[in-house]
Design a protein around this motif. Structure first.
Motif, short mmCIF file in Angstrom:
data_model
loop_
_atom_site.label_atom_id
_atom_site.label_comp_id
_atom_site.label_asym_id
_atom_site.label_seq_id
_atom_site.Cartn_x
_atom_site.Cartn_y
_atom_site.Cartn_z
N ASP A 149 0.87 -1.18 0.00
CA ASP A 149 0.00 0.00 0.00
C ASP A 149 0.90 1.23 0.00
OD1 ASP A 149 -2.27 1.71 0.22
OD2 ASP A 149 -3.32 0.14 1.30
N MET A 150 0.29 2.40 -0.07
CA MET A 150 1.07 3.62 -0.09
C MET A 150 1.78 3.88 1.24
SD MET A 150 1.00 4.87 -3.08
CE MET A 150 1.66 6.51 -2.76
N GLY A 151 1.27 3.34 2.34
CA GLY A 151 1.90 3.51 3.64
C GLY A 151 1.22 2.64 4.67
N PHE A 152 1.92 2.39 5.79
CA PHE A 152 1.40 1.53 6.85
C PHE A 152 1.55 2.17 8.22
CE2 PHE A 152 2.26 -1.37 3.37
CZ PHE A 152 1.16 -2.21 3.39
N GLY A 153 1.68 3.47 8.28
CA GLY A 153 1.83 4.14 9.57
C GLY A 153 3.09 3.68 10.27
N ASP A 154 2.96 3.31 11.54
CA ASP A 154 4.11 2.90 12.34
C ASP A 154 4.30 1.39 12.37
OD1 ASP A 154 4.61 5.55 13.02
OD2 ASP A 154 3.26 5.46 14.75
N ALA A 155 3.54 0.64 11.57
CA ALA A 155 3.68 -0.81 11.57
C ALA A 155 5.06 -1.21 11.08
CB ALA A 155 2.61 -1.45 10.69
N PRO A 156 5.68 -2.25 11.67
CA PRO A 156 7.01 -2.67 11.23
C PRO A 156 6.99 -3.20 9.80
CG PRO A 156 6.07 -4.26 12.76
CD PRO A 156 5.16 -3.08 12.77
N ALA A 157 8.12 -3.04 9.11
CA ALA A 157 8.20 -3.51 7.73
C ALA A 157 8.08 -5.02 7.65
CB ALA A 157 9.51 -3.05 7.10
N ARG A 158 8.63 -5.71 8.65
CA ARG A 158 8.54 -7.17 8.68
C ARG A 158 8.11 -7.63 10.07
NH1 ARG A 158 13.39 -9.79 4.96
NH2 ARG A 158 12.98 -8.49 3.12
N GLU A 159 7.27 -8.64 10.06
CA GLU A 159 6.73 -9.16 11.32
C GLU A 159 6.38 -10.62 11.08
OE1 GLU A 159 3.61 -7.43 14.63
OE2 GLU A 159 3.22 -7.12 12.50
N GLY A 160 7.35 -11.51 11.35
CA GLY A 160 7.15 -12.92 11.06
C GLY A 160 7.02 -13.15 9.57
N LEU A 161 5.94 -13.79 9.17
CA LEU A 161 5.77 -14.07 7.74
C LEU A 161 5.24 -12.86 6.98
CD1 LEU A 161 2.52 -14.54 6.95
CD2 LEU A 161 2.88 -16.65 8.16
#
Length: 326
Positions: free
Chosen positions: A38-50
């Motif tokens: 998506d265009m952005g994910f706020g503060d969500a980490p770039a990777r998180e498990g799978l």
């Protein structure tokens, strides 16, 4: 299994991604990677498990190359789009996302097949906007006659999915989604946002002014129901369905008064008195004259509507939290 979801930070995309991540599988196959775009994910980490999150322009081929490098796609849920009102106001943006990006994703399936890989399952989120006015009963034989750029571009996407599937480059399925409830308040360009607003506001104990009259009739489904249908599409045996690849999803058809009554059953009888009807002629003309839908092919293929209007209202706030009163 590598699954890609576009528009993954949108209303439907977040719910679909959460369901996939929680299950860790799609059908009978375990997920090895869930790529969210998506265009952005706020503060969500770039990777998180799978889960791998990639922020950027879907129509940017170089960005997609970086995001998907070394990981062939097994399934794509293509939800990203520029909807109704925004598409009318900004044709260039709508074309870039709704047409160019869709074609670019399909071309990735072709490229994967040409080097000996498998054709990815491709679930395309189309829209009932392909039909244009819905003043006559809609059946599986109703011809699309879009009256807005958004609907025309969605219809073009359906045709592309069919053609790429015919050539064996993707294994496509296009779902014509109705309105999905209840969207959180945001400037998304959704002209039908009032259908989400009325559920959210009345559930929170606040008054609401309806832009459609009590007898105006429209279509909608709850968010959980639409996610169920998207997941079902991914495991559907297309060959067992006479090779049909485009479905108008079953949905609820109701009047505004019936919707208010259902909200009152779930959130308290006083909801009825907090509604004032001030019809907007343009809104009612576009959304208030929907005739019945007979989605026999989709029902035969295992797609389902909400069990009742009360169930739709109950499910409408799932995943976005129940609003507090005040």
């Amino acid at each position: 299994m590598h699954v890609l979801v576009t528009g993954a930070n949108g209303f439907v995309g977040r719910a679909l991604a959460a369901r996939l991540a929680a299950a860790g599988r799609l059908g009978d196959r375990a997920l090895t990677r869930l790529s969210l775009l998506d265009m952005g994910f706020g503060d969500a980490p770039a990777r998180e498990g799978l889960v791998h999150r990639h922020a950027g322009d879907l129509a940017d081929a170089a960005m997609l190359d970086r995001a998907l490098a070394g990981a062939p796609l097994d399934a794509v849920f293509h939800l990203a789009s520029i909807p109704g009102g925004t598409a009318e106001a900004d044709y260039a943006l709508a074309r870039r996302v709704n047409l160019d990006a869709t074609l670019g994703l399909l071309e990735r399936g072709r490229a994967q097949v040409l080097v000996g890989g498998a054709a990815p399952v491709f679930i395309f989120a189309s829209s009932i906007a392909v039909f244009g006015p819905l003043s006559a009963p809609v059946t599986d034989d109703t011809l699309p006659r879009p009256q807005m750029t958004y609907g025309a571009q969605k219809l073009a996407g359906e045709i592309l999915v069919d053609d790429f599937s015919r050539r064996g480059w993707v294994d496509g399925r296009s779902l014509r989604l109705p309105g999905v409830l209840a969207r959180p308040p945001a400037r998304t360009g959704q002209l039908s946002a009032f259908l989400s607003d009325i559920i959210r506001e009345l559930a929170a104990g606040r008054p609401f002014v309806s832009p459609m009259s009590p007898q105006a009739r429209t279509w909608a489904s709850s968010l959980p129901n639409v996610v169920d249908n998207l997941l079902h599409a991914a495991v559907l045996d297309v060959m067992g369905q006479a090779r049909r690849r485009t479905y108008t999803l079953p949905t609820s058809c109701f009047s505004m008064a019936e919707l208010v009554d259902a909200i009152a059953q779930v959130h308290g009888a006083d909801a009825v008195r907090r509604v004032r009807y001030e019809p907007d002629a343009a809104i009612e003309q576009r959304f208030g004259g929907f005739a019945p839908l007979h989605a026999q092919a989709a029902l035969a293929a295992g797609f389902r509507a909400d069990d009742s209007l009360v169930d739709l209202v109950r499910g409408a706030l799932d995943g976005i939290g129940h609003p507090g009163a005040g």
